[in-house]
Scaffold this motif. Structure first.
Motif, short mmCIF file in Angstrom:
data_model
loop_
_atom_site.label_atom_id
_atom_site.label_comp_id
_atom_site.label_asym_id
_atom_site.label_seq_id
_atom_site.Cartn_x
_atom_site.Cartn_y
_atom_site.Cartn_z
N UNK A 118 -58.48 -5.79 -94.70
CA UNK A 118 -57.49 -5.72 -93.62
C UNK A 118 -56.20 -6.42 -94.00
N UNK A 119 -55.09 -5.87 -93.51
CA UNK A 119 -53.77 -6.49 -93.61
C UNK A 119 -53.14 -6.40 -92.23
N UNK A 120 -52.47 -7.46 -91.80
CA UNK A 120 -51.77 -7.46 -90.52
C UNK A 120 -50.27 -7.54 -90.77
N UNK A 121 -49.53 -6.54 -90.29
CA UNK A 121 -48.06 -6.53 -90.34
C UNK A 121 -47.54 -6.91 -88.95
N UNK A 122 -46.49 -7.72 -88.92
CA UNK A 122 -45.95 -8.18 -87.63
C UNK A 122 -44.43 -8.28 -87.71
N UNK A 123 -43.77 -8.23 -86.54
CA UNK A 123 -42.30 -8.22 -86.48
C UNK A 123 -41.69 -9.60 -86.18
N UNK A 124 -42.15 -10.25 -85.15
CA UNK A 124 -41.47 -11.47 -84.67
C UNK A 124 -41.84 -12.69 -85.49
N UNK A 125 -40.89 -13.63 -85.54
CA UNK A 125 -41.07 -14.83 -86.35
C UNK A 125 -42.15 -15.76 -85.78
N UNK A 126 -42.24 -15.85 -84.46
CA UNK A 126 -43.17 -16.78 -83.82
C UNK A 126 -44.61 -16.46 -84.20
N UNK A 127 -45.33 -17.47 -84.69
CA UNK A 127 -46.72 -17.28 -85.12
C UNK A 127 -47.61 -18.25 -84.35
N UNK A 128 -48.52 -17.70 -83.54
CA UNK A 128 -49.50 -18.51 -82.82
C UNK A 128 -50.93 -18.17 -83.24
N UNK A 129 -51.10 -17.05 -83.91
CA UNK A 129 -52.41 -16.62 -84.38
C UNK A 129 -52.44 -16.60 -85.90
#
Length: 347
Positions: free
Chosen positions: A33-44
């Motif tokens: 698995x790979x997770x791509x994300x947009x926003x800078x804020x990381x809580x997970x």
């Protein structure tokens, strides 16, 4: 199987928790698995590679067997970027009943446009997953039957996690004043219907109400509690990571929502064998029987009072029944099997 998940952010929010559960069950069974994300804020912090992207980014989709998007921005990214010829299967999950959800968030005028944009962005996906049979019926006029399917959620919880000693003291002092504790874990918005529980407290002098979460309706709920004379029996703990850690210290879990896609907090409560009181919206009627979860009609405060009273009186039976149903129909293994069949084109 190689799977790419695309999300708007890594915030501590319902859809992201679903993706976390997907990643964990998929990796447990040997998938990459790979997770791509947009926003800078990381809580997970996902247990796999995480890559930040923007709308200008390019992803080599052919590297993956499945690309699974969650949210309108990831769906729009696929709409723009998916090659004309691509062997990859593209899946989207819609996590709510968007016509009600957007109306509460944006008002009727804006919601008319945002709902249609949301649905339009899924048009190039092979499959669109909704979270229940109720939701499948709800969307059948908007999404083709060949494209539309459903999969129930689960919750992968760590039962060994606990709250701090200081937090335990808060519960002990609260219980000294109110020997019975009801609780809710949710974003604090009008959609969640928490005002009904606060009003019900007027007829339940032995009950205190703990709200774990934050949001735009907090001030109005505090004012309502003061108006009803129950403010000393309503306690806001704010937004907390792994909020399910607080469930062992709550007697009856409440979820009086006006609308829900598929209630993760309700599943957490079921996993922890908690007696549950809910509103009687269709999704709750589908996933739990009246022997498993006590329900009341939306806006019926007397009904809410009676449901809470019955929940405290029949707590042991409800705890057993709801946990049995969770194990039977909403376990992580069933969640994995259903998604794997969808990924493989079997449904």
């Amino acid at each position: 199987m190689k799977i790419a998940y695309i999300v708007s952010s890594l915030a501590n929010a319902g859809p992201i928790n679903v993706v976390m559960d997907l990643v964990q069950v998929m990796m447990l069974h040997g998938h990459q698995c790979v997770v791509y994300y947009f926003d800078e804020k990381v809580e997970k912090d996902f247990p796999c590679e995480m890559i930040r992207i923007s709308m200008r980014s390019d992803i080599c989709f052919n590297r993956y067997d499945v690309v699974h998007t969650h949210g309108v921005r990831p769906d729009f990214f696929v709409l723009l970027k998916k090659p004309l010829k691509c062997r990859t299967r593209f899946i989207s999950t819609i996590h709510s009943f968007i016509f009600e959800d957007h109306r509460y968030k944006y008002g009727k005028f804006k919601a008319f446009f945002t709902t249609r944009i949301t649905l339009f962005c899924t048009m190039r996906h092979n499959k669109v997953i909704v979270l229940s049979r109720t939701a499948k019926e709800y969307y059948k006029s908007w999404i083709s039957s060949e494209q539309l399917t459903y999969a129930y959620n689960t919750r992968v919880v760590n039962f060994n996690q606990d709250i701090t000693e200081e937090e335990k003291k808060i519960f002990l002092s609260f219980r000294a004043e109110t020997p019975q504790i009801a609780g809710a874990i949710c974003g604090v918005s009008a959609l969640k219907g928490l005002d009904q529980m606060i009003q019900a407290l007027q007829e339940l002098p032995q009950v205190g109400f703990i709200i774990i979460g934050d949001g735009p309706a907090k001030l109005s709920l505090e004012q309502l509690a003061q108006k009803c004379g129950v403010d000393k029996r309503v306690h806001f703990l704010g937004r907390q990571p792994q909020a399910y850690r607080y469930l062992p210290y709550i007697d009856v879990f409440t979820i009086p929502s006006h609308s829900e896609g598929f209630p993760l907090a309700m599943l957490e409560a079921a996993a922890y064998s908690k007696a549950i009181v809910s509103s009687d919206i269709p999704i709750f009627k589908e996933i739990f029987t009246d022997e498993e979860v006590l329900k009341f009609r939306l806006g019926d405060i007397k009904g809410a009072v009676l449901a809470l009273q019955k929940a405290f009186q029949n707590k042991s039976m409800l705890e057993k029944n709801v946990n049995n149903r969770y194990v039977k129909d909403y376990s992580p293994e069933l969640f994995y099997s259903r998604h794997l069949d969808i990924y493989n084109g079997k449904m």
